[in-house]
Design a protein around this motif. Structure first.
Motif, short mmCIF file in Angstrom:
data_model
loop_
_atom_site.label_atom_id
_atom_site.label_comp_id
_atom_site.label_asym_id
_atom_site.label_seq_id
_atom_site.Cartn_x
_atom_site.Cartn_y
_atom_site.Cartn_z
N GLU A 60 97.97 69.95 104.03
CA GLU A 60 98.73 69.07 105.06
C GLU A 60 98.55 67.56 104.78
OE1 GLU A 60 98.22 67.08 109.43
OE2 GLU A 60 97.73 69.41 109.41
N ARG A 61 99.95 67.11 104.31
CA ARG A 61 99.90 65.77 103.94
C ARG A 61 100.45 64.79 105.24
NH1 ARG A 61 103.89 63.89 99.00
NH2 ARG A 61 105.29 63.84 100.69
N SER A 62 99.78 63.78 105.07
CA SER A 62 99.98 62.72 106.28
C SER A 62 100.91 61.53 105.65
CB SER A 62 98.95 62.26 107.03
OG SER A 62 98.00 61.70 106.20
N ILE A 63 101.44 60.87 106.52
CA ILE A 63 102.06 59.57 106.19
C ILE A 63 100.86 58.61 105.82
CG2 ILE A 63 103.87 57.76 106.54
CD1 ILE A 63 105.04 59.84 108.55
N VAL A 64 100.84 57.90 104.74
CA VAL A 64 99.78 57.03 104.61
C VAL A 64 100.36 55.66 104.36
CG1 VAL A 64 98.29 58.63 103.57
CG2 VAL A 64 99.85 57.26 102.22
N GLY A 65 99.24 54.62 104.73
CA GLY A 65 99.77 53.36 104.74
C GLY A 65 98.57 52.54 103.86
N ARG A 66 98.94 51.22 103.26
CA ARG A 66 97.89 50.60 102.48
C ARG A 66 98.33 49.35 102.70
NH1 ARG A 66 95.73 51.60 96.58
NH2 ARG A 66 94.61 49.57 96.21
N ARG A 67 97.53 48.39 103.34
CA ARG A 67 98.08 46.97 103.46
C ARG A 67 97.65 46.39 101.81
NH1 ARG A 67 94.64 46.87 108.39
NH2 ARG A 67 96.12 47.11 110.16
N PRO A 68 98.62 45.50 101.66
CA PRO A 68 98.02 44.95 100.10
C PRO A 68 96.62 44.29 100.17
CG PRO A 68 100.25 44.12 100.97
CD PRO A 68 99.60 44.85 101.88
N ALA A 69 95.94 44.71 99.00
CA ALA A 69 94.57 44.15 98.96
C ALA A 69 94.57 42.66 99.01
CB ALA A 69 93.88 44.69 97.57
N PRO A 70 93.55 41.95 99.40
CA PRO A 70 93.30 40.75 99.57
C PRO A 70 93.07 39.97 97.94
CG PRO A 70 91.46 41.51 100.73
CD PRO A 70 92.32 42.73 100.17
N SER A 71 92.36 40.77 97.03
CA SER A 71 92.49 40.49 95.86
C SER A 71 92.11 41.61 95.08
CB SER A 71 91.14 39.50 95.47
OG SER A 71 90.86 39.28 94.28
N TRP A 72 92.75 41.39 93.40
CA TRP A 72 92.77 42.53 92.65
C TRP A 72 91.74 42.38 91.76
CZ3 TRP A 72 98.33 42.54 90.57
CH2 TRP A 72 99.36 43.16 91.45
N LEU A 73 90.81 41.24 91.85
CA LEU A 73 89.56 40.92 90.83
C LEU A 73 88.19 41.30 91.63
CD1 LEU A 73 90.84 37.44 89.80
CD2 LEU A 73 91.42 39.68 88.67
N GLY A 74 87.52 41.87 90.76
CA GLY A 74 86.05 41.87 91.26
C GLY A 74 85.45 40.96 91.59
N ILE A 108 98.27 42.89 80.22
CA ILE A 108 98.26 42.75 78.57
C ILE A 108 98.80 41.25 78.27
CG2 ILE A 108 99.41 43.63 76.32
CD1 ILE A 108 99.35 46.35 77.80
N GLN A 109 99.95 40.83 78.63
CA GLN A 109 100.39 39.51 78.59
C GLN A 109 99.40 38.43 78.78
OE1 GLN A 109 104.32 38.65 80.09
NE2 GLN A 109 104.29 36.64 79.49
N ALA A 110 98.88 38.62 80.09
CA ALA A 110 98.01 37.62 80.57
C ALA A 110 96.52 37.45 79.65
CB ALA A 110 97.37 37.71 81.96
N LEU A 111 96.20 38.60 79.13
CA LEU A 111 94.92 38.82 78.30
C LEU A 111 95.22 38.14 76.85
CD1 LEU A 111 93.43 41.99 79.51
CD2 LEU A 111 92.61 39.65 79.93
N ALA A 112 96.46 38.45 76.47
CA ALA A 112 96.86 38.08 75.09
C ALA A 112 96.88 36.61 75.02
CB ALA A 112 98.33 38.64 74.88
N GLU A 113 97.18 36.03 76.25
CA GLU A 113 97.49 34.30 76.39
C GLU A 113 96.07 33.72 76.77
OE1 GLU A 113 100.74 34.15 78.99
OE2 GLU A 113 102.13 34.74 77.43
N GLY A 121 92.23 34.95 82.24
CA GLY A 121 93.44 35.80 81.98
C GLY A 121 93.52 36.62 83.10
N LEU A 122 92.63 37.15 83.53
CA LEU A 122 92.50 37.98 84.65
C LEU A 122 93.12 37.13 86.02
CD1 LEU A 122 89.42 40.00 84.51
CD2 LEU A 122 91.71 40.66 83.88
N ALA A 123 92.68 35.92 86.28
CA ALA A 123 93.20 35.21 87.19
C ALA A 123 94.70 34.93 87.05
CB ALA A 123 92.42 33.91 87.42
#
Length: 197
Positions: A60-74, A108-113, A121-123
């Protein structure tokens, strides 16, 4: 092999009543066949397929929701989330993989630059891509709830403008103003039957 079929119940009250655990979904929920049989009874083919599936294999699959994360960085800013880990979204608008590819390209672009400064780069990756991905994720959540509830939250013209913005490669193009306020204020978890992921 395995067979997958989906039975969508768009009436939220009926869907919750049929759920084996209050709309959370799961594998092998007791009573699934008994709950679904009256619905599929008018269609002999579907009814016979349902009756032939062992209940412990019904998911049984339910409808799921996920709010945007406050940050993508550790916490120490040395790792970053990408793709569904960063911005998993409702599949309704078909942008999960596309946004994941876009994230990978931007990382990839951010890390290359970054000239060897990983944290910078991650920021830059997060700062440059997160606002767009958050908006797409929120829009996908909204449209998923619209689809399941059959309730229009944005005029069709604005939805089409939003989809056009998502699919553009022109970074200077802005999303439609008419949509922004509604999308940003929309909380999928305020919708009955939507589960947090």
């Amino acid at each position: 092999g395995n067979t997958f079929f989906q039975l969508r119940i768009s009436d939220p009250e009926k869907a919750l009543a049929l759920s084996g655990n209050g709309g959370r979904g799961g594998l092998g929920l007791p009573g699934a066949i008994e709950r679904l049989s009256p619905i599929v009874k008018p269609c002999n083919d579907v009814a016979s397929v349902l009756a032939s599936i062992p209940e412990e294999q019904i998911f049984e699959r339910s409808i799921v929701g996920r709010r945007p994360a406050p940050s993508w960085l550790g916490p120490r800013k040395r790792v970053a989330l990408v793709g569904d880990a960063a911005h998993g979204m409702h599949p309704n608008i078909g942008q999960g993989a596309n946004t994941g590819f876009e994230s990978a390209r931007n990382l990839i672009q951010a890390l290359a630059e970054c000239q060897g400064d990983l944290k910078a780069g991650l920021a830059n990756y997060e700062r440059g891509h997160k606002p767009r991905a958050d908006l797409i994720q929120s829009f996908a959540n909204l449209m998923g709830c619209v689809q399941s509830r059959q309730k229009e939250l944005l005029p069709k013209e604005v939805v089409l403008q939003m989809l056009d913005w998502i699919n553009t490669e022109d970074n200077a193009k802005l999303p439609p103003e008419d949509a922004l306020d509604v999308i940003r204020k929309f909380d999928p978890l305020s919708q009955r039957g939507v589960s947090l992921i």
